[in-house]
Design an enzyme around this catalytic site. Structure first.
Site, PDB file in Angstrom:
ATOM      1  N   HIS A   1       1.610   4.833  -3.247  1.00  0.00           N
ATOM      2  CA  HIS A   1       1.593   5.441  -2.763  1.00  0.00           C
ATOM      3  C   HIS A   1       3.183   6.387  -3.424  1.00  0.00           C
ATOM      4  CE1 HIS A   1      -1.429   7.652  -0.462  1.00  0.00           C
ATOM      5  NE2 HIS A   1      -1.734   5.873   1.148  1.00  0.00           N
TER       6      HIS A   1
ATOM      7  N   HIS B   1       0.688  -1.550  -0.191  1.00  0.00           N
ATOM      8  CA  HIS B   1      -0.255  -0.096   0.116  1.00  0.00           C
ATOM      9  C   HIS B   1       0.952   1.380  -0.051  1.00  0.00           C
ATOM     10  CE1 HIS B   1      -3.355   2.909   1.109  1.00  0.00           C
ATOM     11  NE2 HIS B   1      -2.571   3.126   2.097  1.00  0.00           N
ATOM     12  N   GLU B   2       1.402   1.121   1.050  1.00  0.00           N
ATOM     13  CA  GLU B   2       2.899   2.736   0.757  1.00  0.00           C
ATOM     14  C   GLU B   2       3.463   2.415  -0.367  1.00  0.00           C
ATOM     15  OE1 GLU B   2       2.021   4.180   2.925  1.00  0.00           O
ATOM     16  OE2 GLU B   2       0.810   3.456   4.377  1.00  0.00           O
TER      17      GLU B   2
ATOM     18  N   HIS C   1       3.069   8.946  -6.666  1.00  0.00           N
ATOM     19  CA  HIS C   1       4.135   9.251  -6.918  1.00  0.00           C
ATOM     20  C   HIS C   1       5.040  10.178  -8.230  1.00  0.00           C
ATOM     21  CE1 HIS C   1       7.592  12.568  -5.246  1.00  0.00           C
ATOM     22  NE2 HIS C   1       6.886  13.582  -6.018  1.00  0.00           N
TER      23      HIS C   1
END
Length: 222
Positions: free
Chosen positions: A98, A94-95, A102
Site C-alpha cells: 500500500h 502487503h501493507e 501511495h
C-alpha cells in the site's frame, strides 16, 4: 433472511479462514529471509521499491496492520512486527505494498481515499434514513438513504482491486528482495489470498444489503 444470511455466513467463513490461515503460517519460519522479522521484511520491500520516507512502527491489536497514507506510517500488529514467519512477512509486505501504491500515485488508491468520507457518512446515516423513509412512507427519503448507502458499496468495490494489487506488489517485492524461497512464496500467497476473501465477503454482503433495501422500496412503490 434470504438477503442477509448468505452475506453473514460468508463473512464469518472469511473471518475464520483468514485467522486460521494466519495462525497456520505463523508457525512456519521464513526460510528465504534468514529469520527476518515482519518489520524488517516490510523495510526491505520498501527499500527494494525505492520508497524511503515511510516509518514502520508497532500498533496494538491482532491483525490490526494498516498503512496510514496521511502520515506515511506503516503500522504492524505485534505478531507481525516482531514475527519471523511466513505470515508475518506476507502481511507486512502487503501493507508495504500500500505504501508503494501511495508513492507511485496508484489511481485506484486515490479513488478509495476520496470515497472514505462518503462511506463513513453512509455507514452512519443510511440505515436510519432508509428505515425512517419506509416507516413514514416517504419513499424519496428512503431512496436518498440508498444513495448514501451506495457510498459504502462503492468504497468496498474499489477496495477489492486495491487490496489485490497490494498483495501482488508484496509477492513481487519479497521475491525481488530475496526474502522468500519457493516454499515461502506459496505460503505467502495463501495468507494473502485468505485475507482477500474478507474483502470479497464484505463486498458481497454490502451488495446483498443494498439489493434488499432497493427491493423493499420498490415493493412499497408497487
Amino acid at each position: 433472511m434470504l438477503y442477509m444470511v448468505p452475506g453473514l455466513l460468508l463473512s464469518l467463513l472469511a473471518s475464520w479462514y483468514v485467522k486460521s490461515t494466519f495462525r497456520r503460517y505463523a508457525r512456519v519460519p521464513l526460510e528465504g529471509g534468514r529469520g527476518v522479522t515482519g518489520a524488517e521484511a516490510a523495510a526491505a520491500v520498501l527499500a527494494q521499491a525505492g520508497v524511503r520516507d515511510v516509518r514502520i512502527e508497532p500498533v496494538a491489536g491482532v491483525l490490526s496492520d494498516h498503512y496510514d497514507p496521511a502520515h506515511k506510517v506503516l503500522r504492524l500488529s505485534p505478531d507481525v512486527y516482531a514475527g519471523r514467519s511466513v505470515s508475518a512477512a506476507g502481511v507486512a509486505a502487503h501493507e508495504a505494498g500500500h505504501a508503494i501504491q501511495h508513492a507511485r500515485g496508484y489511481g485506484l488508491m486515490r479513488v478509495r481515499q476520496a470515497l472514505v468520507l462518503p462511506a463513513r457518512v453512509g455507514s452512519q446515516l443510511s440505515y436510519i434514513v432508509i428505515i425512517a423513509g419506509l416507516a413514514l412512507h416517504m419513499l424519496g427519503l428512503a431512496w436518498f438513504g440508498v444513495f448514501l448507502f451506495a457510498g459504502i458499496f462503492l468504497f468496498e468495490l474499489v477496495t477489492l482491486p486495491v487490496e489485490l494489487d497490494a498483495s501482488r506488489r508484496a509477492r513481487e517485492r519479497l521475491q525481488a528482495a530475496g526474502l522468500v524461497s519457493q516454499g515461502d512464496a506459496a505460503g505467502v500467497k495463501r495468507v494473502l489470498d485468505a485475507a482477500a476473501l474478507t474483502y470479497v465477503a464484505a463486498l458481497v454482503t454490502t451488495a446483498l444489503q443494498m439489493l434488499y433495501f432497493i427491493t423493499r422500496i420498490r415493493g412499497e412503490e408497487r
